[in-house]
Design a protein around this motif. Sequence first.
Motif, PDB file in Angstrom:
ATOM      1  N   VAL A   1       0.832  -1.214   0.000  1.00 56.30           N
ATOM      2  CA  VAL A   1       0.000   0.000   0.000  1.00 56.30           C
ATOM      3  C   VAL A   1       0.862   1.257   0.000  1.00 56.30           C
ATOM      4  N   ALA A   2       2.103   1.113  -0.500  1.00 54.21           N
ATOM      5  CA  ALA A   2       3.050   2.242  -0.572  1.00 54.21           C
ATOM      6  C   ALA A   2       3.301   2.832   0.809  1.00 54.21           C
ATOM      7  N   GLY A   3       3.270   1.979   1.835  1.00 56.03           N
ATOM      8  CA  GLY A   3       3.520   2.428   3.199  1.00 56.03           C
ATOM      9  C   GLY A   3       4.961   2.207   3.614  1.00 56.03           C
ATOM     10  N   ARG A   4       5.270   2.586   4.852  1.00 57.14           N
ATOM     11  CA  ARG A   4       6.632   2.438   5.373  1.00 57.14           C
ATOM     12  C   ARG A   4       6.573   1.809   6.754  1.00 57.14           C
ATOM     13  N   LEU A   5       7.291   0.701   6.932  1.00 56.46           N
ATOM     14  CA  LEU A   5       7.331  -0.001   8.219  1.00 56.46           C
ATOM     15  C   LEU A   5       8.665   0.278   8.898  1.00 56.46           C
ATOM     16  N   THR A   6       8.600   0.614  10.187  1.00 62.31           N
ATOM     17  CA  THR A   6       9.799   0.867  10.980  1.00 62.31           C
ATOM     18  C   THR A   6       9.754  -0.008  12.221  1.00 62.31           C
ATOM     19  N   VAL A   7      10.852  -0.695  12.512  1.00 60.17           N
ATOM     20  CA  VAL A   7      10.965  -1.548  13.702  1.00 60.17           C
ATOM     21  C   VAL A   7      12.115  -1.027  14.551  1.00 60.17           C
ATOM     22  N   ARG A   8      11.816  -0.661  15.810  1.00 62.77           N
ATOM     23  CA  ARG A   8      12.843  -0.189  16.735  1.00 62.77           C
ATOM     24  C   ARG A   8      12.836  -1.092  17.971  1.00 62.77           C
ATOM     25  N   SER A   9      13.939  -1.764  18.212  1.00 61.15           N
ATOM     26  CA  SER A   9      14.024  -2.651  19.369  1.00 61.15           C
ATOM     27  C   SER A   9      15.472  -2.978  19.676  1.00 61.15           C
ATOM     28  N   GLU A  10      15.761  -3.143  20.953  1.00 55.20           N
ATOM     29  CA  GLU A  10      17.045  -3.628  21.431  1.00 55.20           C
ATOM     30  C   GLU A  10      16.778  -4.489  22.652  1.00 55.20           C
ATOM     31  N   PRO A  11      17.637  -5.457  22.924  1.00 53.46           N
ATOM     32  CA  PRO A  11      17.436  -6.289  24.111  1.00 53.46           C
ATOM     33  C   PRO A  11      17.318  -5.437  25.370  1.00 53.46           C
ATOM     34  N   GLY A  12      16.238  -5.659  26.115  1.00 48.15           N
ATOM     35  CA  GLY A  12      16.022  -4.953  27.371  1.00 48.15           C
ATOM     36  C   GLY A  12      15.313  -3.625  27.254  1.00 48.15           C
ATOM     37  N   THR A  13      14.959  -3.179  26.037  1.00 45.94           N
ATOM     38  CA  THR A  13      14.361  -1.837  25.878  1.00 45.94           C
ATOM     39  C   THR A  13      12.933  -1.871  25.334  1.00 45.94           C
ATOM     40  N   GLY A  14      12.361  -3.052  25.143  1.00 44.71           N
ATOM     41  CA  GLY A  14      11.033  -3.097  24.551  1.00 44.71           C
ATOM     42  C   GLY A  14      11.098  -2.953  23.040  1.00 44.71           C
ATOM     43  N   THR A  15       9.941  -2.898  22.420  1.00 41.80           N
ATOM     44  CA  THR A  15       9.853  -2.859  20.954  1.00 41.80           C
ATOM     45  C   THR A  15       8.783  -1.867  20.515  1.00 41.80           C
ATOM     46  N   THR A  16       9.077  -1.138  19.462  1.00 40.51           N
ATOM     47  CA  THR A  16       8.090  -0.262  18.820  1.00 40.51           C
ATOM     48  C   THR A  16       8.057  -0.580  17.342  1.00 40.51           C
ATOM     49  N   ILE A  17       6.857  -0.853  16.844  1.00 38.11           N
ATOM     50  CA  ILE A  17       6.644  -1.104  15.420  1.00 38.11           C
ATOM     51  C   ILE A  17       5.711  -0.029  14.888  1.00 38.11           C
ATOM     52  N   GLU A  18       6.141   0.643  13.839  1.00 36.54           N
ATOM     53  CA  GLU A  18       5.333   1.713  13.241  1.00 36.54           C
ATOM     54  C   GLU A  18       5.040   1.404  11.781  1.00 36.54           C
ATOM     55  N   LEU A  19       3.821   1.698  11.367  1.00 39.05           N
ATOM     56  CA  LEU A  19       3.434   1.610   9.973  1.00 39.05           C
ATOM     57  C   LEU A  19       2.796   2.916   9.571  1.00 39.05           C
ATOM     58  N   GLU A  20       3.385   3.567   8.581  1.00 39.00           N
ATOM     59  CA  GLU A  20       2.805   4.798   8.055  1.00 39.00           C
ATOM     60  C   GLU A  20       2.245   4.521   6.673  1.00 39.00           C
ATOM     61  N   VAL A  21       0.965   4.848   6.468  1.00 38.14           N
ATOM     62  CA  VAL A  21       0.305   4.641   5.179  1.00 38.14           C
ATOM     63  C   VAL A  21      -0.131   5.984   4.627  1.00 38.14           C
TER      64      VAL A  21
END
Length: 385
Positions: A362-382
Amino acid sequence: MDSGPLAPRGGGLAAVSTALLAMSRRLEVRDVLRTIVVSARELLDAEYAALGVPDDHGGFAQFVVDGISEEQWRAIGPLPRQHGILAAMLHQDGPERLADVRKDPRFEGWPAAHPDMSDFLGLPIRDGEETLGALFLANKRSSPRGGPGFTDEDEELLSLLAQHAAIALTNARLYERSRELTIAEERSRLAHELHDAVSQKLFSLRLTAQAAAALVDRDPARAKEELHQVAVLAAEAADELRAAVTELRPAALDEDGLVATLRNQVRVLDRAHTAHVTFTCDGVRALPAAQEEAVLRVAQEALHNALRHSAGERIDVTLTRRETGGALLRVTDDGTGFSPPTVRRAGRHLGLVSMRDRAAGVAGRLTVRSEPGTGTTIELEVPGG
């Protein structure tokens, strides 16, 4: 139901290309049907166009028209039955061109509110031996040679359009069936999670009741406390069962929309797991169907990963409207986190490939931010539509 021009009148390679491209971009069956009808009427410069999809009971499951207003269509009444010229188009291989449909022996009249039609061109839309529908056009507004009615060139153009319409319609049906299977799988997974949650509550209820029974004689006050806990656990189990009955249903994006569907699913997951799962929406009301589908699937995959792998206490899902008209989905957990490069090297993708494919589709952009011990954030911009 009258619509504005889709392409320059009079056909031409550019107009045909525009029409075929418009059909190929649609994923929903209803959108494909509508695009086929509008394209046919504009390309052949007809006053009216219609497309009927037959059912198995002598009628039409869907009947889409163009060139007739909403008021006229309501006044015409129920969908037509498969008879006369309409039935003929469903049971023959090639096109049917008539100078005056009213003079054909198969013509059986039409309702009082129906517009008057004379010259006629129709043909079936077929996929192999299966008839997917029938396309009808009436009242040619102009002819390249100055004469009335549809021409040989019109037949050729409509046949070309019908071939591509069959492909677009078949693809749309496959897409919808695939989505239904995905929804069914998600429903099964939610059912399993709810079943586990209710089973845990009932197990605790049983143990607490047994403890109360053992304390009745030697410690009545303690037994009373245990019985109070039994009442609390019973109420919680009842709430879980009520959630399973009232909220466990397929994600009906077409009926409920993205925001309501996400909110309901987050509510179910929050009840089914020890982690606190929240949903917040800021300014998003609706997105194009393909974008809503992608956002929902990425959110489900991210939630599944967080609940299964992160061991976090809180998962937050937010959906925010972008100034450009699109939306930003963010799924954040406070769990153990992970190293995306390490996961890739180990051949464990945690659904990341699927999410990236959804975004790219859908011409979107996925971003994954994570490191051991810091949790995870997943973003999808459409981008929206």
